[in-house]
Motif scaffolding. Sequence first.
Motif, PDB file in Angstrom:
ATOM      1  N   ALA A  50       0.820  -1.219   0.000  1.00 39.75           N
ATOM      2  CA  ALA A  50       0.000   0.000   0.000  1.00 39.75           C
ATOM      3  C   ALA A  50       0.852   1.267   0.000  1.00 39.75           C
ATOM      4  CB  ALA A  50      -0.920  -0.006   1.215  1.00 39.75           C
ATOM      5  N   ASN A  51       2.068   1.200   0.563  1.00 38.48           N
ATOM      6  CA  ASN A  51       2.877   2.414   0.745  1.00 38.48           C
ATOM      7  C   ASN A  51       4.159   2.439  -0.077  1.00 38.48           C
ATOM      8  OD1 ASN A  51       1.470   3.905   3.166  1.00 38.48           O
ATOM      9  ND2 ASN A  51       1.532   1.745   3.742  1.00 38.48           N
ATOM     10  N   ASN A  52       4.284   1.526  -1.036  1.00 33.93           N
ATOM     11  CA  ASN A  52       5.499   1.426  -1.843  1.00 33.93           C
ATOM     12  C   ASN A  52       5.874   2.759  -2.494  1.00 33.93           C
ATOM     13  OD1 ASN A  52       7.601   0.461  -3.552  1.00 33.93           O
ATOM     14  ND2 ASN A  52       6.121   0.102  -5.179  1.00 33.93           N
ATOM     15  N   ALA A  53       4.931   3.387  -3.188  1.00 35.82           N
ATOM     16  CA  ALA A  53       5.228   4.622  -3.920  1.00 35.82           C
ATOM     17  C   ALA A  53       5.646   5.752  -2.988  1.00 35.82           C
ATOM     18  CB  ALA A  53       4.008   5.041  -4.741  1.00 35.82           C
ATOM     19  N   THR A  54       4.981   5.876  -1.860  1.00 33.85           N
ATOM     20  CA  THR A  54       5.303   6.951  -0.922  1.00 33.85           C
ATOM     21  C   THR A  54       6.696   6.764  -0.319  1.00 33.85           C
ATOM     22  OG1 THR A  54       2.971   7.191  -0.357  1.00 33.85           O
ATOM     23  CG2 THR A  54       4.562   8.137   1.170  1.00 33.85           C
ATOM     24  N   ILE A  55       7.005   5.526   0.071  1.00 37.04           N
ATOM     25  CA  ILE A  55       8.320   5.234   0.658  1.00 37.04           C
ATOM     26  C   ILE A  55       9.433   5.589  -0.316  1.00 37.04           C
ATOM     27  CG2 ILE A  55       9.845   3.391   1.483  1.00 37.04           C
ATOM     28  CD1 ILE A  55       7.305   1.944   2.463  1.00 37.04           C
ATOM     29  N   MET A  56       9.299   5.119  -1.554  1.00 34.54           N
ATOM     30  CA  MET A  56      10.357   5.351  -2.531  1.00 34.54           C
ATOM     31  C   MET A  56      10.448   6.813  -2.941  1.00 34.54           C
ATOM     32  SD  MET A  56      11.673   2.462  -2.528  1.00 34.54           S
ATOM     33  CE  MET A  56      13.001   2.929  -3.621  1.00 34.54           C
ATOM     34  N   THR A  57       9.318   7.511  -2.975  1.00 35.68           N
ATOM     35  CA  THR A  57       9.351   8.938  -3.311  1.00 35.68           C
ATOM     36  C   THR A  57      10.182   9.713  -2.293  1.00 35.68           C
ATOM     37  OG1 THR A  57       7.178   8.867  -4.393  1.00 35.68           O
ATOM     38  CG2 THR A  57       7.952  11.014  -3.636  1.00 35.68           C
ATOM     39  N   ILE A  58       9.923   9.470  -1.020  1.00 34.64           N
ATOM     40  CA  ILE A  58      10.666  10.166   0.042  1.00 34.64           C
ATOM     41  C   ILE A  58      12.152   9.826  -0.030  1.00 34.64           C
ATOM     42  CG2 ILE A  58      10.966  10.374   2.547  1.00 34.64           C
ATOM     43  CD1 ILE A  58       7.941   9.859   2.792  1.00 34.64           C
ATOM     44  N   LEU A  59      12.460   8.541  -0.217  1.00 35.20           N
ATOM     45  CA  LEU A  59      13.852   8.115  -0.309  1.00 35.20           C
ATOM     46  C   LEU A  59      14.576   8.799  -1.462  1.00 35.20           C
ATOM     47  CD1 LEU A  59      14.003   4.272   0.342  1.00 35.20           C
ATOM     48  CD2 LEU A  59      15.279   6.060   1.513  1.00 35.20           C
ATOM     49  N   PHE A  60      13.938   8.818  -2.623  1.00 40.63           N
ATOM     50  CA  PHE A  60      14.582   9.394  -3.802  1.00 40.63           C
ATOM     51  C   PHE A  60      14.794  10.896  -3.649  1.00 40.63           C
ATOM     52  CE2 PHE A  60      12.743   5.779  -6.575  1.00 40.63           C
ATOM     53  CZ  PHE A  60      13.846   4.994  -6.297  1.00 40.63           C
ATOM     54  N   ILE A  61      13.854  11.587  -3.026  1.00 44.61           N
ATOM     55  CA  ILE A  61      14.016  13.027  -2.820  1.00 44.61           C
ATOM     56  C   ILE A  61      15.208  13.307  -1.899  1.00 44.61           C
ATOM     57  CG2 ILE A  61      12.988  15.070  -1.755  1.00 44.61           C
ATOM     58  CD1 ILE A  61      10.287  14.119  -2.784  1.00 44.61           C
ATOM     59  N   VAL A  62      15.267  12.583  -0.782  1.00 43.61           N
ATOM     60  CA  VAL A  62      16.340  12.802   0.191  1.00 43.61           C
ATOM     61  C   VAL A  62      17.709  12.481  -0.416  1.00 43.61           C
ATOM     62  CG1 VAL A  62      17.311  12.025   2.382  1.00 43.61           C
ATOM     63  CG2 VAL A  62      14.853  12.441   2.186  1.00 43.61           C
ATOM     64  N   LEU A  63      17.815  11.293  -1.046  1.00 41.64           N
ATOM     65  CA  LEU A  63      19.106  10.881  -1.597  1.00 41.64           C
ATOM     66  C   LEU A  63      19.479  11.707  -2.830  1.00 41.64           C
ATOM     67  CD1 LEU A  63      18.704   7.046  -1.186  1.00 41.64           C
ATOM     68  CD2 LEU A  63      20.251   8.522   0.081  1.00 41.64           C
ATOM     69  N   GLY A  64      18.475  12.076  -3.641  1.00 39.70           N
ATOM     70  CA  GLY A  64      18.756  12.908  -4.811  1.00 39.70           C
ATOM     71  C   GLY A  64      19.300  14.260  -4.402  1.00 39.70           C
ATOM     72  N   ALA A  65      18.678  14.872  -3.396  1.00 35.47           N
ATOM     73  CA  ALA A  65      19.156  16.169  -2.910  1.00 35.47           C
ATOM     74  C   ALA A  65      20.562  16.042  -2.325  1.00 35.47           C
ATOM     75  CB  ALA A  65      18.189  16.720  -1.864  1.00 35.47           C
ATOM     76  N   GLN A  66      20.817  14.952  -1.614  1.00 28.33           N
ATOM     77  CA  GLN A  66      22.141  14.735  -1.024  1.00 28.33           C
ATOM     78  C   GLN A  66      23.215  14.625  -2.112  1.00 28.33           C
ATOM     79  OE1 GLN A  66      23.109  10.813   0.620  1.00 28.33           O
ATOM     80  NE2 GLN A  66      23.812  11.825   2.486  1.00 28.33           N
ATOM     81  N   LEU A  67      22.920  13.860  -3.165  1.00 24.98           N
ATOM     82  CA  LEU A  67      23.891  13.691  -4.240  1.00 24.98           C
ATOM     83  C   LEU A  67      24.099  14.985  -5.029  1.00 24.98           C
ATOM     84  CD1 LEU A  67      23.038  10.135  -5.590  1.00 24.98           C
ATOM     85  CD2 LEU A  67      25.191  10.880  -4.566  1.00 24.98           C
ATOM     86  N   LEU A  68      23.042  15.760  -5.221  1.00 24.59           N
ATOM     87  CA  LEU A  68      23.200  17.046  -5.894  1.00 24.59           C
ATOM     88  C   LEU A  68      24.118  17.970  -5.084  1.00 24.59           C
ATOM     89  CD1 LEU A  68      19.601  17.816  -7.209  1.00 24.59           C
ATOM     90  CD2 LEU A  68      21.605  17.209  -8.552  1.00 24.59           C
ATOM     91  N   GLY A  69      23.929  17.961  -3.763  1.00 25.14           N
ATOM     92  CA  GLY A  69      24.793  18.772  -2.909  1.00 25.14           C
ATOM     93  C   GLY A  69      26.242  18.342  -2.986  1.00 25.14           C
ATOM     94  N   LYS A  70      26.488  17.032  -2.977  1.00 25.47           N
ATOM     95  CA  LYS A  70      27.858  16.536  -3.079  1.00 25.47           C
ATOM     96  C   LYS A  70      28.455  16.869  -4.440  1.00 25.47           C
ATOM     97  CE  LYS A  70      27.495  12.577   0.044  1.00 25.47           C
ATOM     98  NZ  LYS A  70      27.552  11.089   0.106  1.00 25.47           N
ATOM     99  N   GLY A  71      27.626  16.752  -5.489  1.00 26.34           N
ATOM    100  CA  GLY A  71      28.111  17.053  -6.818  1.00 26.34           C
ATOM    101  C   GLY A  71      28.528  18.509  -6.970  1.00 26.34           C
ATOM    102  N   ILE A  72      27.718  19.405  -6.452  1.00 27.55           N
ATOM    103  CA  ILE A  72      28.032  20.840  -6.510  1.00 27.55           C
ATOM    104  C   ILE A  72      29.323  21.139  -5.737  1.00 27.55           C
ATOM    105  CG2 ILE A  72      27.252  23.138  -5.801  1.00 27.55           C
ATOM    106  CD1 ILE A  72      24.374  22.133  -6.322  1.00 27.55           C
TER     107      ILE A  72
END
Length: 224
Positions: free
Chosen positions: A199-221
Amino acid sequence: MLDVLGTTLPSAVAIAISPLPIIAVILMLMSPRSKQLGLGFLLGWIVGVLVATTTFVLLAGAVPEPDASGGSEPVIGTFQLVLGALLLLLAVRQWRSRPAPGLTAELPSWMSKIDSMKPLAAIGLGFALAAVNPKNLMMAAAAGATIGRGSLDAGAMALTTVVFTVIAALSVTVPVLTAVAAPARAATVLAGIRIWLTANNATIMTILFIVLGAQLLGKGIASF
């Protein structure tokens, strides 16, 4: 070594709490051949994470060293920016794929064939979900690049990769070992977890991807 491991921890956790592999192994553990399928899937999952991560650890060694003046790493920085952007795009896709209120989330069609699966196929499925699945492959790539560029000797690099793999495999290891040790008690608990994750697959992965994506963008910059 601990600082490198700490940096890769979010990626390991992201792999570990991917809902679909957990649902798949739970379905295997509720099938007539629970032990064979569960242990086979676990083996494939561990090998898949280890192979994918090790591959990017080795590839990171081919990246040019940062220049002595400013410590800039444009190649690694670009790699992290691309991964971060892809994760944010995946977050949008996951959010759009969530079921409408009142509707039940649909599982992939291949999950309906798990009951008839053979142990060798379970090993292959575990490997594919760990090493070929784009979501987990990106997590392994991010971790492998960090480990490979962490100024570690060969022994520390290997140990960090193994520890990363163990953490990433915990969500599959725990239910499999629990089901093997206490199958009757585990059945009810695993069934409840499967329903909640579905029931919560999409929500879990959305939150994970946002957090990790933002983290990687920060490291890349920061790498420029």
